[in-house]
Design an enzyme around this catalytic site. Sequence first.
Site, PDB file in Angstrom:
ATOM      1  N   ARG A 162      41.665  38.356  39.500  1.00 41.12           N
ATOM      2  CA  ARG A 162      40.327  37.770  39.421  1.00 41.12           C
ATOM      3  C   ARG A 162      40.029  36.959  40.688  1.00 41.12           C
ATOM      4  NH1 ARG A 162      38.233  33.525  34.733  1.00 41.12           N
ATOM      5  NH2 ARG A 162      36.028  33.599  35.231  1.00 41.12           N
ATOM      6  N   ASP A 444      38.796  24.106  31.868  1.00 35.94           N
ATOM      7  CA  ASP A 444      38.709  24.615  33.235  1.00 35.94           C
ATOM      8  C   ASP A 444      37.264  24.528  33.707  1.00 35.94           C
ATOM      9  OD1 ASP A 444      37.374  26.635  31.908  1.00 35.94           O
ATOM     10  OD2 ASP A 444      38.847  28.198  32.317  1.00 35.94           O
TER      11      ASP A 444
END
Length: 549
Positions: A162, A444
Amino acid sequence: MSVPVGVELSPPPPGLEEEYQTLFTPDSLRFLHELISKFDEEVDKVLQFRVFRKSKLDLSGELPSFLDRTVHIRTDPSWRVLPVPPRLRRRHVDIGDLAPCDTQRFIRGLLSPAQGIQVDFDDGNCPTYRNQIRGIHNVVKAVHNQFPDVPHISQAPVLMLRPRAWNMVEHNMMVGGKEVPGPLFDFGLLMFHCGKTLFENQSGPFFYLSKVESSMEAKLWNHIFVWTQQKLGLPLACIKATVLIENVLAAFEMEEILYELRDHSAGLNCGIWDYSASFVNKFGHRRAFLLPDRSKYVNMEKRFLRSYMDLLVQTCHRRGALATGGMAALLLPPDPLSDAHREVLATVTRLKLLEIEAGVDGFMVYDLRLIEPMQDLFRLHTRGDNQLNRPSSDVAVTPDDLLSMPSGGVTLYGLKYNIAVGVLFIDAWLSGNGHFFYRGQVEDSATAEISRSQVWQWLRHQTPLEDDSRRVSRRLVGDLIKEVLLELKGGRPSVRATRRLHTAAHLFLEVVLRRDFPEFITTYLHLDHTFLSCHSPGPGEADEHLAKL
C-alpha cells in the site's frame, strides 16, 4: 553513487547507510527518474481535478450522483475484470495497518496464519525518510527470503503493498526541481526491487490504492501499471490492485473505477472512517450533512454506510471482482479467560459477521490473535474461497441512500474522545509513528481524520451538546484540550515527550479552528514546519527544535 541528471536525493539517515545503498542503485534511480518524469504532470492534473470538483460542488450547491457520461459502462453487462491469480482468490483475513518499518511486527505477520498482509506505507505509517527506507528495505528482504526462519515468499501471507496516496509528497527526492509524488516513490522502488521476484513466485506484485476519488485516478494508475510492466519486462496484467473506496465521490464511480483497472483489478475495499470523514471534507460546511457523534451514532448498520457496502459488494461481484471489508481495530485483552476478552471477541465477531452476511470476500484485523477466530467465522458462514458465486442482492442503492446522514447529536464524551484521538495522532506523528493505541484499540490516520473532521464541523455549526445547554465552541474545545492534556501527560516518560504532546495539542487546535477545512490531516502535518524540523536528517536537530517549543 551515480545520480541521474535532474535527480536530487537526500543523504541516508544515520544508521541506514547499507539499506540506502541497497535501494538507491544507479539503475533504480534511473527507473525512478523515468517513472516520475513520465507521470508527474498527470499527477498534477489529478490533484487539480480534485480541487475543481470540490469548487464546483461548493459553488453550485449540487450533490454528486451517478455519472451520465459513463452510463454505457454501467449498463453494459458483458465486461468483467480479469480473474485474479490463485493466491488472491482466498483472502478471508488479512492483517491491516502493518507498517513494515516495524521490523518485528512485520516478521510476526509473515509468520502468522493470515492469508495476506496490508503492507502499509499510508494510513498506519508515518512517512519519515527513515521509516520509508527501512520499510521498503524490509519488504525487499521478505521478498528475497532474507529474514531467517520466515516462510518463503511463495508460502508466507501474500503481500498487499500500500503506497502513499496522491496527497503525499516525498520531501527527500526531487526530479526536475520538484518534490516527487509519494506514491510514485514507494511504488517505483517496490516494483523495481520486488516486482519480478514476486511474479516469478506467483505472489504478486499486488497493491492497495488509497484515497482514489475518481475513475480518472484509476485510469492514471492503469497507465502507470502498463508502463511499469513494459519497462521491467513483466507480462501485462500481472500487477493487481485493490482500490480503497474511501471517498464519497468515488462511491458514485465504483463501476467506472473497476472498468479502468479491469485488467489489473483485485477488487474494491470499504472502510468506515476515511469514508465518513470524506463527507465532512466535501460537504462539511452544509448543515444538512452534519455528521453526529461517531462513537454513538455512526456504524456500518446506518443507512449511508450499509448502502455503501451493499453497493460495493454488488458492483464487485457483478463484474467478477473481490469485495473486501474494513479492519477490526479492537485489541484483545491479554487474559483469554477474562470477561473483557470474551466481550471484545464477541463485539468483533458480531461486526464482522455483518460484513460476511453482506457478501464481503474478506476483511482485515490488526490484532494477530484475531486472525484464526475470524477465519473460523468465514469457514462457518461461507463456502469456498470467496463469495463471488453467492446469489446477488436485489437491493437497488440510490444516491439518496448513499447521502443519507444518520440522525443523532453530539455528546461531551464523543467530543472529548475525538479531541484525544486527534491530539494523540499528531503526537505519534511527531515521534515518527503512524498509529498508536488508545482505550483498547489501534488508532491511525483514518480515525484521526474522522476525529478532527467532526470537531471542525461541530465548531463550524456551533452544534449543541446532548448533555447540557452548551454548544461546541472554541472555548469549550480549548477547555477540553486542557483536560485531555492533564489526563495524558501523567504517563509521559520525559520532559521532551511532554513538550511534544503540548505541540500536538497546539497543532490540533490550529487544524480544527481553520476557516477552510484542511483536506487531509496527514498532508497538513507532512508540510508543517514542526514535522519537518522534528524529522530532518541531521542528528540532534529534533531535540533542539522541540526544546525551543
